[in-house]
Design an enzyme around this catalytic site. Structure first.
Site, PDB file in Angstrom:
ATOM      1  N   ASN A 166       0.861  -1.195   0.000  1.00 55.32           N
ATOM      2  CA  ASN A 166       0.000   0.000   0.000  1.00 55.32           C
ATOM      3  C   ASN A 166       0.897   1.244   0.000  1.00 55.32           C
ATOM      4  O   ASN A 166       1.686   1.446   0.924  1.00 55.32           O
ATOM      5  CB  ASN A 166      -0.896  -0.053   1.241  1.00 55.32           C
ATOM      6  CG  ASN A 166      -1.830   1.129   1.337  1.00 55.32           C
ATOM      7  OD1 ASN A 166      -1.451   2.251   1.039  1.00 55.32           O
ATOM      8  ND2 ASN A 166      -3.048   0.897   1.774  1.00 55.32           N
ATOM      9  N   HIS A 223       1.023   6.213   1.844  1.00 61.09           N
ATOM     10  CA  HIS A 223       1.768   7.185   2.648  1.00 61.09           C
ATOM     11  C   HIS A 223       2.932   7.834   1.898  1.00 61.09           C
ATOM     12  O   HIS A 223       3.518   8.795   2.392  1.00 61.09           O
ATOM     13  CB  HIS A 223       2.162   6.581   3.989  1.00 61.09           C
ATOM     14  CG  HIS A 223       0.917   6.317   4.801  1.00 61.09           C
ATOM     15  ND1 HIS A 223       0.086   7.341   5.208  1.00 61.09           N
ATOM     16  CD2 HIS A 223       0.324   5.171   5.184  1.00 61.09           C
ATOM     17  CE1 HIS A 223      -0.956   6.821   5.842  1.00 61.09           C
ATOM     18  NE2 HIS A 223      -0.837   5.511   5.839  1.00 61.09           N
ATOM     19  N   HIS A 256      -5.612   3.758  -1.569  1.00 58.48           N
ATOM     20  CA  HIS A 256      -6.907   4.136  -1.003  1.00 58.48           C
ATOM     21  C   HIS A 256      -7.237   5.550  -1.460  1.00 58.48           C
ATOM     22  O   HIS A 256      -6.567   6.506  -1.063  1.00 58.48           O
ATOM     23  CB  HIS A 256      -6.810   4.071   0.534  1.00 58.48           C
ATOM     24  CG  HIS A 256      -8.109   4.302   1.241  1.00 58.48           C
ATOM     25  ND1 HIS A 256      -8.237   4.143   2.605  1.00 58.48           N
ATOM     26  CD2 HIS A 256      -9.335   4.679   0.790  1.00 58.48           C
ATOM     27  CE1 HIS A 256      -9.494   4.409   2.954  1.00 58.48           C
ATOM     28  NE2 HIS A 256     -10.175   4.748   1.875  1.00 58.48           N
ATOM     29  N   ARG A 266      -9.347   8.233  -0.795  1.00 55.54           N
ATOM     30  CA  ARG A 266     -10.290   8.657   0.250  1.00 55.54           C
ATOM     31  C   ARG A 266     -11.130   9.811  -0.257  1.00 55.54           C
ATOM     32  O   ARG A 266     -10.701  10.574  -1.125  1.00 55.54           O
ATOM     33  CB  ARG A 266      -9.529   9.085   1.514  1.00 55.54           C
ATOM     34  CG  ARG A 266      -8.897   7.926   2.259  1.00 55.54           C
ATOM     35  CD  ARG A 266      -8.317   8.399   3.570  1.00 55.54           C
ATOM     36  NE  ARG A 266      -9.335   8.566   4.575  1.00 55.54           N
ATOM     37  CZ  ARG A 266      -9.549   7.723   5.572  1.00 55.54           C
ATOM     38  NH1 ARG A 266      -8.801   6.656   5.732  1.00 55.54           N
ATOM     39  NH2 ARG A 266     -10.510   7.943   6.438  1.00 55.54           N
ATOM     40  N   ARG A 325      -6.794  12.631   1.000  1.00 55.55           N
ATOM     41  CA  ARG A 325      -5.601  12.931   1.802  1.00 55.55           C
ATOM     42  C   ARG A 325      -4.418  12.045   1.427  1.00 55.55           C
ATOM     43  O   ARG A 325      -3.281  12.350   1.738  1.00 55.55           O
ATOM     44  CB  ARG A 325      -5.900  12.798   3.291  1.00 55.55           C
ATOM     45  CG  ARG A 325      -5.957  11.389   3.793  1.00 55.55           C
ATOM     46  CD  ARG A 325      -6.070  11.351   5.283  1.00 55.55           C
ATOM     47  NE  ARG A 325      -7.416  11.568   5.723  1.00 55.55           N
ATOM     48  CZ  ARG A 325      -7.966  10.946   6.783  1.00 55.55           C
ATOM     49  NH1 ARG A 325      -7.240  10.128   7.484  1.00 55.55           N
ATOM     50  NH2 ARG A 325      -9.205  11.176   7.143  1.00 55.55           N
ATOM     51  N   GLU A 351      -8.710   0.638  -2.737  1.00 50.39           N
ATOM     52  CA  GLU A 351      -9.540   0.701  -1.528  1.00 50.39           C
ATOM     53  C   GLU A 351     -10.415   1.944  -1.622  1.00 50.39           C
ATOM     54  O   GLU A 351      -9.927   3.034  -1.976  1.00 50.39           O
ATOM     55  CB  GLU A 351      -8.672   0.811  -0.278  1.00 50.39           C
ATOM     56  CG  GLU A 351      -7.791  -0.384  -0.036  1.00 50.39           C
ATOM     57  CD  GLU A 351      -6.893  -0.199   1.174  1.00 50.39           C
ATOM     58  OE1 GLU A 351      -6.182  -1.156   1.502  1.00 50.39           O
ATOM     59  OE2 GLU A 351      -6.885   0.897   1.766  1.00 50.39           O
ATOM     60  N   THR A 360      -8.173   3.726   8.670  1.00 54.88           N
ATOM     61  CA  THR A 360      -9.424   2.962   8.662  1.00 54.88           C
ATOM     62  C   THR A 360      -9.552   2.232   9.997  1.00 54.88           C
ATOM     63  O   THR A 360      -8.927   1.201  10.212  1.00 54.88           O
ATOM     64  CB  THR A 360      -9.422   1.964   7.480  1.00 54.88           C
ATOM     65  OG1 THR A 360      -8.936   2.649   6.325  1.00 54.88           O
ATOM     66  CG2 THR A 360     -10.816   1.443   7.211  1.00 54.88           C
ATOM     67  N   GLU A 372     -11.215  -9.095   3.479  1.00 52.45           N
ATOM     68  CA  GLU A 372      -9.928  -8.737   4.060  1.00 52.45           C
ATOM     69  C   GLU A 372     -10.166  -8.544   5.553  1.00 52.45           C
ATOM     70  O   GLU A 372     -10.951  -7.689   5.968  1.00 52.45           O
ATOM     71  CB  GLU A 372      -9.375  -7.456   3.430  1.00 52.45           C
ATOM     72  CG  GLU A 372      -8.015  -7.101   4.045  1.00 52.45           C
ATOM     73  CD  GLU A 372      -7.199  -6.135   3.219  1.00 52.45           C
ATOM     74  OE1 GLU A 372      -7.310  -6.169   1.973  1.00 52.45           O
ATOM     75  OE2 GLU A 372      -6.449  -5.352   3.818  1.00 52.45           O
ATOM     76  N   HIS A 375      -3.652  -4.378   8.021  1.00 52.60           N
ATOM     77  CA  HIS A 375      -3.750  -3.193   8.869  1.00 52.60           C
ATOM     78  C   HIS A 375      -2.847  -3.315  10.091  1.00 52.60           C
ATOM     79  O   HIS A 375      -3.028  -4.196  10.917  1.00 52.60           O
ATOM     80  CB  HIS A 375      -5.180  -2.882   9.329  1.00 52.60           C
ATOM     81  CG  HIS A 375      -5.360  -1.410   9.573  1.00 52.60           C
ATOM     82  ND1 HIS A 375      -4.937  -0.782  10.709  1.00 52.60           N
ATOM     83  CD2 HIS A 375      -5.871  -0.435   8.783  1.00 52.60           C
ATOM     84  CE1 HIS A 375      -5.198   0.498  10.620  1.00 52.60           C
ATOM     85  NE2 HIS A 375      -5.754   0.750   9.453  1.00 52.60           N
TER      86      HIS A 375
HETATM   87  N1  PXP Z   1      -5.995  -2.967   4.295  1.00 61.67           N
HETATM   88  C1  PXP Z   1      -6.932  -2.001   4.334  1.00 61.67           C
HETATM   89  C2  PXP Z   1      -8.303  -2.327   3.869  1.00 61.67           C
HETATM   90  C3  PXP Z   1      -6.612  -0.697   4.762  1.00 61.67           C
HETATM   91  O1  PXP Z   1      -7.559   0.259   4.779  1.00 61.67           O
HETATM   92  C4  PXP Z   1      -5.285  -0.420   5.135  1.00 61.67           C
HETATM   93  C5  PXP Z   1      -4.912   0.974   5.533  1.00 61.67           C
HETATM   94  O2  PXP Z   1      -5.120   1.822   4.477  1.00 61.67           O
HETATM   95  C6  PXP Z   1      -4.347  -1.458   5.066  1.00 61.67           C
HETATM   96  C7  PXP Z   1      -4.733  -2.728   4.657  1.00 61.67           C
HETATM   97  C8  PXP Z   1      -2.903  -1.236   5.374  1.00 61.67           C
HETATM   98  O3  PXP Z   1      -2.720  -0.859   6.702  1.00 61.67           O
HETATM   99  P1  PXP Z   1      -1.324  -0.298   7.139  1.00 61.67           P
HETATM  100  O4  PXP Z   1      -1.091   0.964   6.387  1.00 61.67           O
HETATM  101  O5  PXP Z   1      -1.486  -0.094   8.613  1.00 61.67           O
HETATM  102  O6  PXP Z   1      -0.298  -1.358   6.816  1.00 61.67           O
END
Ligand code: PXP
Length: 252
Positions: A15, A18, A51, A53, A57, A78, A109, A159, A202
């Site tokens: 992901n 960030h 994601h 959003r 952001r 996402e 999330t 998930e 997550h």
């Molecule tokens: N899976 C989903 C559905 C999420 O919303 C997120 C956070 O955006 C993640 C995985 C990844 O989480 P993290 O950034 O804490 O690794």
């Protein structure tokens, strides 16, 4: 639907949200999300997760097609279950769509999607996405009622939200951590029984990923925040490769 191959290696979706968060802190183009996605691909990621959003952001609208065009990997978008997001998803047709709950004031999330009780709306929301060829996933707490509802509304994937497990892990609260881990194991088993593909994510990091990677039904982990943070110290490729090593170790 065919059941996942238990001997298949666990997939890692990286992901890159960030990278975009950091870029947005200053405006402009740096650091470049497309470059991060390409580097993740080079490092052995199996997919790129992002994601979009409501408040933009993290990634912005233009990032999605730019990344889809640049990388060969499957893209997992996402998004919240809103009309606007459905329109965007149908316009770009990413390989996978993960529907997440979204509240403006949250930092990330925070909870899973409330599927049970929202059956009709979600069924109608998911159908056109599936018809367009997307693999639709629901981000849920490891809760029996949510797993069952996910199968009912026509998702192909769930998930499982590992956030609570990770928080208990970080707090050193072993009893609560193990209880949450048991919930994750049984939700994964139930999901597979119902014909769903099982993913998790997550809050995962090098320390806490092992027990989640060891859940036999889980075929994909989506990991972002830790990897992007770790990249500041060791570089993105090294961070991804080490995560992959930890996942494989746990799988053995
Ligand atoms: N899976 C989903 C559905 C999420 O919303 C997120 C956070 O955006 C993640 C995985 C990844 O989480 P993290 O950034 O804490 O690794």
């Amino acid at each position: 639907m065919s059941l996942p191959d238990q001997d298949a290696p666990l997939r890692l979706g990286v992901n890159i949200d960030h990278v975009a968060t950091l870029r947005n802190a200053r405006g402009g183009h740096d650091p470049d999300c497309v470059r991060a996605a390409l580097l993740a691909q080079k490092a052995g990621a199996d997919g790129i997760t992002l994601h979009l959003r409501e408040d933009r952001r993290h990634i912005r609208d233009a990032d999605l097609p730019a990344i889809m065009q640049a990388v060969q990997l499957p893209i997992n978008l996402e998004m919240a279950a809103t009309e606007e997001m459905q329109r965007i998803a149908l316009a770009h047709r990413p390989h996978a769509i993960c529907i997440v709950p979204e509240r403006r004031e949250e930092r990330t999330t925070e909870g899973g999607l409330e599927v049970a009780g929202d059956d009709n709306r979600l069924r109608d929301f998911i159908a056109p996405l599936r018809d367009a060829g997307a693999r639709v996933s629901l981000f849920i707490a490891p809760d029996e009622a949510q797993v069952e509802a996910s199968a009912r509304v026509g998702a192909q994937v769930i998930e499982l939200h590992t956030g609570s497990y990770c928080e208990h892990y970080a707090a050193g609260n072993e009893a609560a951590r193990d209880a949450e881990l048991r919930r994750l194991f049984s939700a994964a088993a139930l999901g597979q029984e119902l014909g769903l593909e099982i993913h998790a994510g997550h809050g995962l990091n090098f320390a806490n990923v092992g027990p989640i990677a060891a859940i036999p039904e889980v075929v994909e982990l989506n990991i972002g925040h830790f990897l992007i943070g770790e990249a500041m110290f060791v570089g993105l490729e090294a961070a991804i490769q080490e995560m992959r090593r930890q996942m494989n170790l746990a799988r053995m």
